[in-house]
Design an enzyme around this catalytic site. Structure first.
Site: not given
Lengths: 271, 319
Positions: B8, B35, B56, B81, B107, B115, B166
């Site tokens: 990322r 993020s 989204e 998402f 992610h 998470d 991530r």
């Protein structure tokens, strides 16, 4: 065009819709007929566009969010000169550029984007309006939605964003005919109070009789004058307008007339 | 010491370079810019950055609209998402219209960690590669992510899905390593078996090579960064050359890299194939390392698959 001429054009477009659907044997008359005046006002008076150069960079954009009402869009495009009127009769047939719901891949002149999956057009229109502002250009963006379509959550995500970005170059039109596939909106999924909803989302809102040409034209003019907000035109309409046996009848959402019904419809639409 | 970074971050750096070079590039995010690392672009080019909030579906629609005004729209968000919640928007508008929208999906995979399962995209490769016109790229390290984003956004027309992680992972490629879209990169030559890996599993594959070398097994490794369009030639060549394949991915075994490889070899060059990945289950909370152990996404698991496929290879009686 004078109002009288625009009204005459609307009548011609309604006849086109009947004949196209008779030929195709399927399709969506109800929502096409309810939005005819709005579409005619756009294509024959309001939009800055050039049918001979459909990709003209400075053109205003029109996004048909309620893709199932494409018969009225196709008819307006053909009558405005984007392609031949004969091609209208290929609607929904194998190999046609006139897909059952608009497909950009078919490269039909005048179709900005595919649609059919409801609730998406306003987001695309917001992207259009943002891109135009980023380039410091003055084109306007119009998006036609159904009222049943407002059940989709994405519409309200887009409504929020349009007000947030102060997209005064964006105008949404709600074809508020009060019916969705399974029945009346108030019974299936109530969307009222509609005007208050758009207002509270930060939009400039205008309410009109969507079959009164003068009111339709005035609404678009008011929208152009707005300096800070996007405009929502709530057009009160009649589903199946102009054909007595289709008016306000849920069953005519997505059904083609047979020969006898089409003859009757054309008789009623004779000018 | 090996440099550690996440894909990322590589993507974020790539976007800044791209933004400097090409004024048509706009970046969008869905309230995750800190993020996804699109905040780097946002700071440098605020007027070309749009944060649409936690939405989204709208993100994809607005990106589509921007691309229709001749922009290269890079829409970023969490892979779970953007690939799941906005699948219809990606399919029916972006891909059906073949719009110039690039999707930076961060992610991805189980290494999201603590998470938990709702945030671990383990199905996104399958969801994206099944859509016509979509291209799918899974960089193996931050440098490759930077190069991929920088090159592809300009060179490849139409939609591209970048699958990004991530976790900070070791750098495998170098500044001079070429990145060619659609061409698998050979990282190790070998003659007994080929490991085809993508993303974080490329590093694990290279570790497995060392372990297997001790047992006298010679392993070829392909960094398969472009899942779609697949480098068919590289797969067929590897199958011919080594006679056995192992795939490794941080994704469900159904529909991902392994699925893609099996679709190709079943038709073109059937050889024994073993697949390392998630076995039809959801993830859970834990550290990235713990989860990779628990779900069998390790060099050790790859080595076991290699031994297994070698046994199957030996059982095949030549005609």
């Amino acid at each position: 065009m004078t109002n009288k001429e625009l009204e005459k054009k609307a009548n011609q477009i309604r006849r086109d819709i009947v004949l196209m659907l008779l030929e195709s044997g399927s399709g969506h008359p109800g929502g096409s007929l309810s939005s005819t005046e709005i579409m005619v006002a756009l294509y024959f008076s309001v939009l800055k566009h050039n049918p001979e150069n459909p990709d003209w960079v400075m053109r205003d954009r029109f996004i048909l969010s309620k893709g199932h009402s494409c018969p009225v869009h196709y008819a307006c495009l053909a009558r405005a000169g984007y392609f031949s009127e004969e091609e209208l009769f290929t609607l929904r047939k194998l190999g046609s550029r006139l897909q059952g719901h608009p497909g950009k891949d078919r490269k039909l002149p005048g179709i900005e984007v595919s649609s059919g999956s409801l609730g998406q057009g306003l987001s695309i229109a917001v992207g259009n309006a943002l891109g135009i502002k980023l380039d410091n250009q003055g084109q306007r963006v119009y998006c036609l939605m159904g009222d049943g379509e407002l059940n989709e959550g994405q519409v309200w995500e887009a409504a929020m964003a349009a007000a947030h970005y102060r997209l005064n170059n964006l105008c949404a039109i709600v074809d508020n005919n009060g019916l969705q596939i399974d029945g009346c909106l108030k019974d299936v999924m109530n969307i009222e109070p509609l005007r208050e909803k758009w207002n509270s989302f930060g939009w400039h809102t205008v309410e009109i009789d969507g079959h009164n040409m003068q009111e339709v034209l005035n609404a678009f003019k008011t929208a152009e004058k707005e300096k800070n907000k996007p405009t929502a035109i709530i057009a009160h309409t009649i589903k199946g307008k102009g054909i007595s046996f289709m008016e306000n009848v849920v069953g005519w959402h997505g059904k083609a007339p047979n020969k006898e019904q089409a003859d009757q419809a054309l008789k009623e639409l004779s000018f | 010491m090996v440099k550690m970074s996440s894909t990322r971050e590589g993507c974020g750096e790539g976007l800044v370079l791209l933004g400097e070079k090409n004024k048509k590039v706009v970046v969008l995010d869905a309230d995750t810019s800190c993020s996804t690392k699109t905040d780097m672009f946002a700071k440098k080019f605020p007027h070309r950055f749009f944060n649409v909030g936690v939405a989204e579906q709208n993100l994809m629609g607005i990106a589509a609209g921007l691309s229709l005004t001749d922009k290269i729209a890079f829409a970023s968000g969490y892979s779970i998402f953007v690939s799941g919640k906005a699948w219809d928007q990606i399919r029916n508008v972006i891909c059906y219209c073949n719009l110039n929208v690039k999707i930076g999906a961060t992610h991805a995979g189980i290494t999201v960690g603590a998470d938990g399962a709702t945030h671990q995209a383990l199905e996104d490769i399958a969801l994206m590669r099944v859509i016509p016109n979509m291209k799918v790229v899974v960089p193996c390290d931050a440098l490759e992510a930077r190069k991929a984003v920088f090159k592809i956004a300009e060179e490849v027309k139409g939609p591209v899905y970048f699958r990004l992680g991530r976790a900070a992972i070791p750098m495998i490629t170098h500044e001079s390593t070429p990145f060619i879209f659609g061409k698998a990169l050979t990282l190790n030559e070998g003659k007994d078996v080929t490991i085809i890996a993508c993303g974080i599993m490329v590093g694990e594959a290279l570790k497995a090579v060392e372990e297997l070398k001790k047992e006298g097994i010679s392993v070829k490794v392909l960094n398969f960064h472009t899942i779609k369009p697949p480098d068919k030639e590289a797969i067929i060549q590897a199958a011919k050359q080594t006679g056995a394949l192992v795939t490794a991915e941080e994704h469900q075994l159904i529909g991902g890299l392994g699925g893609m490889v099996s679709e190709i070899i079943a038709k073109e060059m059937p050889v024994p194939l073993e697949m390392v990945g998630i076995k039809d289950s959801f993830g859970e909370s834990g550290t990235a390392k713990e989860l990779m152990e628990k779900f069998g996404l390790t060099a050790k698991a790859i080595a076991i698959a290699v031994r297994k496929v070698m046994k199957r290879k030996k059982k095949i009686i030549p005609l």
